[in-house]
Scaffold this motif. Sequence first.
Motif, PDB file in Angstrom:
ATOM      1  N   PRO A 169      -3.049   5.133   9.549  1.00  0.00           N
ATOM      2  CA  PRO A 169      -4.147   4.713  10.437  1.00  0.00           C
ATOM      3  C   PRO A 169      -4.287   5.615  11.662  1.00  0.00           C
ATOM      4  CG  PRO A 169      -2.267   3.283  10.748  1.00  0.00           C
ATOM      5  CD  PRO A 169      -1.896   4.251   9.664  1.00  0.00           C
ATOM      6  N   VAL A 170      -4.726   6.850  11.441  1.00  0.00           N
ATOM      7  CA  VAL A 170      -4.872   7.798  12.552  1.00  0.00           C
ATOM      8  C   VAL A 170      -5.996   7.381  13.499  1.00  0.00           C
ATOM      9  CG1 VAL A 170      -3.899   9.786  11.374  1.00  0.00           C
ATOM     10  CG2 VAL A 170      -6.324   9.314  11.167  1.00  0.00           C
ATOM     11  N   THR A 171      -6.929   6.586  13.022  1.00  0.00           N
ATOM     12  CA  THR A 171      -8.021   6.174  13.903  1.00  0.00           C
ATOM     13  C   THR A 171      -7.535   5.238  15.003  1.00  0.00           C
ATOM     14  OG1 THR A 171      -8.654   4.362  12.437  1.00  0.00           O
ATOM     15  CG2 THR A 171      -9.758   6.470  12.119  1.00  0.00           C
ATOM     16  N   VAL A 172      -6.368   4.630  14.822  1.00  0.00           N
ATOM     17  CA  VAL A 172      -5.792   3.829  15.901  1.00  0.00           C
ATOM     18  C   VAL A 172      -5.464   4.733  17.084  1.00  0.00           C
ATOM     19  CG1 VAL A 172      -3.838   2.378  16.559  1.00  0.00           C
ATOM     20  CG2 VAL A 172      -4.930   2.053  14.345  1.00  0.00           C
TER      21      VAL A 172
ATOM     22  N   VAL B 184     -10.148  -3.618   6.974  1.00  0.00           N
ATOM     23  CA  VAL B 184      -9.063  -3.975   6.051  1.00  0.00           C
ATOM     24  C   VAL B 184      -8.323  -5.202   6.555  1.00  0.00           C
ATOM     25  CG1 VAL B 184      -8.760  -1.690   5.072  1.00  0.00           C
ATOM     26  CG2 VAL B 184      -7.562  -2.279   7.148  1.00  0.00           C
ATOM     27  N   GLN B 185      -7.912  -6.045   5.638  1.00  0.00           N
ATOM     28  CA  GLN B 185      -7.289  -7.321   5.992  1.00  0.00           C
ATOM     29  C   GLN B 185      -5.764  -7.205   5.979  1.00  0.00           C
ATOM     30  OE1 GLN B 185      -9.304 -10.093   6.819  1.00  0.00           O
ATOM     31  NE2 GLN B 185     -10.772  -8.419   6.855  1.00  0.00           N
ATOM     32  N   ASP B 186      -5.226  -6.354   6.822  1.00  0.00           N
ATOM     33  CA  ASP B 186      -3.774  -6.223   6.940  1.00  0.00           C
ATOM     34  C   ASP B 186      -3.416  -5.783   8.350  1.00  0.00           C
ATOM     35  OD1 ASP B 186      -4.438  -3.549   6.921  1.00  0.00           O
ATOM     36  OD2 ASP B 186      -3.390  -3.054   5.083  1.00  0.00           O
ATOM     37  N   TRP B 187      -2.209  -5.269   8.509  1.00  0.00           N
ATOM     38  CA  TRP B 187      -1.686  -4.914   9.813  1.00  0.00           C
ATOM     39  C   TRP B 187      -2.469  -3.817  10.495  1.00  0.00           C
ATOM     40  CZ3 TRP B 187       0.034   0.101  10.231  1.00  0.00           C
ATOM     41  CH2 TRP B 187       0.266   0.780   9.037  1.00  0.00           C
ATOM     42  N   ARG B 188      -3.178  -2.988   9.733  1.00  0.00           N
ATOM     43  CA  ARG B 188      -3.923  -1.883  10.334  1.00  0.00           C
ATOM     44  C   ARG B 188      -5.091  -2.376  11.183  1.00  0.00           C
ATOM     45  NH1 ARG B 188      -4.834   1.336   4.960  1.00  0.00           N
ATOM     46  NH2 ARG B 188      -4.848  -0.815   4.255  1.00  0.00           N
ATOM     47  N   ALA B 189      -5.727  -3.462  10.770  1.00  0.00           N
ATOM     48  CA  ALA B 189      -6.832  -4.013  11.557  1.00  0.00           C
ATOM     49  C   ALA B 189      -6.326  -4.536  12.902  1.00  0.00           C
ATOM     50  CB  ALA B 189      -7.530  -5.123  10.786  1.00  0.00           C
TER      51      ALA B 189
ATOM     52  N   PHE C 260     -12.698   4.894   8.788  1.00  0.00           N
ATOM     53  CA  PHE C 260     -11.557   5.715   8.395  1.00  0.00           C
ATOM     54  C   PHE C 260     -10.218   4.997   8.557  1.00  0.00           C
ATOM     55  CE2 PHE C 260     -14.728   9.043   8.873  1.00  0.00           C
ATOM     56  CZ  PHE C 260     -14.474   9.789   7.740  1.00  0.00           C
ATOM     57  N   LEU C 261     -10.221   3.728   8.923  1.00  0.00           N
ATOM     58  CA  LEU C 261      -8.983   2.973   9.055  1.00  0.00           C
ATOM     59  C   LEU C 261      -8.217   2.861   7.731  1.00  0.00           C
ATOM     60  CD1 LEU C 261      -7.191   1.401  11.010  1.00  0.00           C
ATOM     61  CD2 LEU C 261      -8.475  -0.642  10.413  1.00  0.00           C
ATOM     62  N   PRO C 262      -8.865   2.686   6.584  1.00  0.00           N
ATOM     63  CA  PRO C 262      -8.116   2.573   5.326  1.00  0.00           C
ATOM     64  C   PRO C 262      -7.569   3.895   4.785  1.00  0.00           C
ATOM     65  CG  PRO C 262     -10.271   1.533   5.134  1.00  0.00           C
ATOM     66  CD  PRO C 262     -10.262   2.299   6.404  1.00  0.00           C
ATOM     67  N   LEU C 263      -7.654   4.970   5.540  1.00  0.00           N
ATOM     68  CA  LEU C 263      -7.196   6.281   5.089  1.00  0.00           C
ATOM     69  C   LEU C 263      -5.742   6.221   4.618  1.00  0.00           C
ATOM     70  CD1 LEU C 263      -7.982   9.311   4.935  1.00  0.00           C
ATOM     71  CD2 LEU C 263      -6.971   9.536   7.203  1.00  0.00           C
ATOM     72  N   ARG C 264      -5.492   6.846   3.469  1.00  0.00           N
ATOM     73  CA  ARG C 264      -4.137   6.894   2.907  1.00  0.00           C
ATOM     74  C   ARG C 264      -3.760   8.336   2.634  1.00  0.00           C
ATOM     75  NH1 ARG C 264      -1.798   2.320   0.957  1.00  0.00           N
ATOM     76  NH2 ARG C 264      -3.016   0.441   1.181  1.00  0.00           N
ATOM     77  N   VAL C 265      -2.447   8.602   2.644  1.00  0.00           N
ATOM     78  CA  VAL C 265      -1.933   9.945   2.422  1.00  0.00           C
ATOM     79  C   VAL C 265      -0.952   9.900   1.248  1.00  0.00           C
ATOM     80  CG1 VAL C 265      -0.552  11.803   3.412  1.00  0.00           C
ATOM     81  CG2 VAL C 265      -2.173  10.581   4.828  1.00  0.00           C
ATOM     82  N   GLY C 266      -0.942  10.947   0.488  1.00  0.00           N
ATOM     83  CA  GLY C 266      -0.021  11.045  -0.635  1.00  0.00           C
ATOM     84  C   GLY C 266      -0.764  11.381  -1.907  1.00  0.00           C
ATOM     85  N   THR C 267      -0.031  11.825  -2.899  1.00  0.00           N
ATOM     86  CA  THR C 267      -0.681  12.202  -4.151  1.00  0.00           C
ATOM     87  C   THR C 267      -1.253  10.994  -4.872  1.00  0.00           C
ATOM     88  OG1 THR C 267       1.469  12.060  -5.263  1.00  0.00           O
ATOM     89  CG2 THR C 267       0.763  14.232  -4.464  1.00  0.00           C
TER      90      THR C 267
END
Length: 132
Positions: A44-47, A96-101, A30-37
């Motif tokens: 990243p709520v799993t953090v 995911v290969q960005d700041w969220r990881a 669930f790390l790649p979760l995104r919000v918005g239309t």
Amino acid sequence: MAAPLTRAQWLLLLLLAFDAVLLALLEVFFLPLRVGTLGEIPLPVTVLVGAVTTPWLVLTTAKLVRPGLSFVPLVVWVIVVFVIGLTGPGGDLVLVQDWRALLLLGGSALPAALVLGGGLGRAATAKGSGRG
């Protein structure tokens, strides 16, 4: 020398390690979760989940099983995150290969490592002062 673990302590240790596996899977998937239309804002709520649950697992293991084995949930969590995140199902790259990881790894493993170090330090101090 520490007494051997009882059957109940072994079961608790296995349960807490299994919890670490489940939480690591949840956090990675669930790390790649995104919000918005249009899905443009990463969330990243799993953090936050990891920042609360991973130290809690370490602390619970220290209290219920033994302080010397409180590293087990942290090690299990890290192994699952790396194995599933980098070699995911079907060979897919799930992490995911960005700041969220980095945020997931730092936000979950660092607080757990601090709790682990504090618990081991208190256990060593209590053990040392008991001999005097």
